[in-house]
Design an enzyme around this catalytic site. Structure first.
Site, PDB file in Angstrom:
ATOM      1  N   SER B 215       5.867 -54.228 -16.201  1.00  0.00           N
ATOM      2  CA  SER B 215       4.974 -53.082 -16.405  1.00  0.00           C
ATOM      3  C   SER B 215       5.759 -51.880 -16.895  1.00  0.00           C
ATOM      4  CB  SER B 215       4.258 -52.744 -15.098  1.00  0.00           C
ATOM      5  OG  SER B 215       5.167 -52.219 -14.163  1.00  0.00           O
ATOM      6  N   ARG B 219       4.655 -50.647 -20.503  1.00  0.00           N
ATOM      7  CA  ARG B 219       3.940 -49.369 -20.526  1.00  0.00           C
ATOM      8  C   ARG B 219       4.512 -48.470 -21.613  1.00  0.00           C
ATOM      9  NH1 ARG B 219       5.102 -47.852 -15.896  1.00  0.00           N
ATOM     10  NH2 ARG B 219       3.215 -48.551 -14.844  1.00  0.00           N
ATOM     11  N   ASN B 223       2.501 -47.611 -25.159  1.00  0.00           N
ATOM     12  CA  ASN B 223       2.174 -46.237 -25.526  1.00  0.00           C
ATOM     13  C   ASN B 223       2.764 -45.864 -26.877  1.00  0.00           C
ATOM     14  OD1 ASN B 223       0.702 -44.397 -23.505  1.00  0.00           O
ATOM     15  ND2 ASN B 223       1.911 -45.786 -22.238  1.00  0.00           N
TER      16      ASN B 223
END
Lengths: 156, 283
Positions: B215, B219, B223
């Site tokens: 994660s 992440r 993004n």
């Protein structure tokens, strides 16, 4: 997603960068910052201390001034007292001296008076003898009438 | 622009410059996406890695320069800036990390600044640098390393390795496996129930553990990839309306790149802090 050896390269680079940062970047910076913090803390503390010292010094100065004023007042009072005392003493002395002088003068006057009385008495005796002689036409035996003459003189 | 050329343009912009072993055994650059795909694991994204290392060195040089000249007296401009960053990271570490470690703060600083710089490349107009390289003969050039999952996962897996190492160092191998993985989150005083709960715990905690680096890396990648994609899509518009979209998006993106760097740093601190904590003390 395309996973390949780049992942290893990045991991190695990451490890090296972190190690470099840990050895050569972080410690000098934090040391300098900590030192500055301490310096500022010290500066503030000494400023506080100086302020306190100033307050203390001011108090002390005021105290000293008050004491000096008190002492000066005491001195002036003492001096005044002493001056009054001196004046009183001088007055007393002067009075005593005057008294003494007056007495001496009175004594002298008395003495003069007595002396004059003596003289007068003697002269009265002589004069009265001379007068009597003249009246009686003869000499009066001084020794015979001495008693009478003296009585006469003392009546003067 | 025609639909075909648009998709080609996008694909071109999303292709890394790969150097690796061709299926025939020879080493060399991949000249197309399919050639790169054929290389499989045995290749390196030269552009991602070069920009990443270059930006890391830029960060270290800048901070090293400030560190060398660091004085406890009146700080200069560079030192001031660097100290603000260091102070910021240090306060984050102090808030989030309660163990004792000399590594965690420099690690956080490196993570934050490095990722921030890599993300910052996103704000350079998408065509400038790739086009310069294209003119000098380099076909592919992706200049934002954090849009490459290899880079973000490389970092998050390094953090993961650190989590494991720290856990084992603090609690011992047995303490880590038994305390953290087997007897957590469910525990029971009854030995029989405890035995029953251990497999459940192991499954839950292992997934939990493995989810951390995935994660963390995805992440950041997600993004930045999405942001980059939007910049590329905006670049497909006619040039006279591009700025009406690219400027607001770039301004918004300043927030995103800072936030993502910050999130990565904070999560690193939190994960390592958890690794240092003893669960036996809590319960």
């Amino acid at each position: 997603m395309d996973i390949n050896m780049t992942i290893l390269g990045q991991a190695v680079a990451f490890a090296i960068f972190v190690a470099f940062c840990m050895k050569f970047v972080w410690p000098p910076l934090t040391t300098a910052m900590r030192e500055r913090t301490e310096k500022i803390a010290q500066g503030l503390q000494s400023a506080d201390q100086a302020e306190k010292d100033l307050e203390l010094a001011k108090e002390k100065a005021a105290e000293t001034l008050r004491e000096a004023k008190q002492q000066a007042a005491a001195l002036v009072e003492q001096a005044n007292k002493r001056a009054n005392q001196m004046v009183e003493e001088a007055k007393d002395q002067a009075r005593a001296e005057g008294e003494r002088l007056k007495e001496a003068a009175q004594a002298e006057v008395e003495q003069e008076l007595n002396r004059a009385k003596e003289n007068l008495r003697a002269q009265v005796a002589t004069l009265s003898v001379a007068g009597a002689e003249k009246i009686l036409g003869k000499s009066v035996d001084q020794s015979a009438h001495n008693e009478m003459l003296e009585q006469l003189a003392s009546e003067l | 622009m025609a639909a075909g050329s648009s998709s080609e343009y996008i694909k071109h912009h999303l292709t890394n410059l790969a150097f690796g072993q061709h299926p025939d055994g020879s080493w060399g650059f991949a000249h197309s996406a399919s050639e790169a795909a054929a290389m499989g694991f045995m290749k390196i994204h030269v552009d991602s890695l070069a920009w990443s290392i270059g930006l890391g060195i830029l960060f270290l040089l800048l901070f090293r320069m400030a560190a060398k000249r660091a004085t406890s007296g009146v700080p200069g401009g560079l030192q001031n800036f660097v100290e603000v960053v260091v102070e910021f990271v240090d306060s984050q570490v102090r808030d989030g990390f309660h163990g004792r470690s000399k590594m965690i703060a420099p690690l956080s600083l490196t993570v934050f600044c490095w990722i921030f710089l890599m993300n910052l490349m996103d704000l350079i107009p998408v065509d400038w640098i790739p086009h310069l390289f294209y003119l000098s003969g380099v076909e592919y050039m992706k200049i934002v390393p954090t849009t490459d999952p290899n880079i973000t996962l490389g970092m998050s897996l390094s953090v993961f390795a650190l989590i494991i190492i720290c856990s084992i160092k603090v609690k011992g191998l047995g303490g880590f496996v038994i305390g953290d993985l087997a007897l957590h989150p469910f525990n029971h005083p009854n030995i029989f129930v405890k035995m029953l709960l251990i497999p459940v715990n192991l499954i839950l905690e292992t997934i939990n553990l493995i989810a951390k680096p995935i994660s963390l890396g995805l992440r950041l990648f997600g993004n930045m990839y999405a942001g980059e994609m939007i910049f590329i899509l905006i670049a497909l518009l006619p040039w006279f309306i591009q700025w009406t979209l690219s400027v607001p998006w770039a301004i918004f993106h300043i927030l995103v790149i800072t936030l993502q760097a910050f999130v990565f740093m904070v999560l690193t601190i939190v994960y390592l802090s958890a690794a240092y904590e003893d669960h036996d003390v809590d319960h």
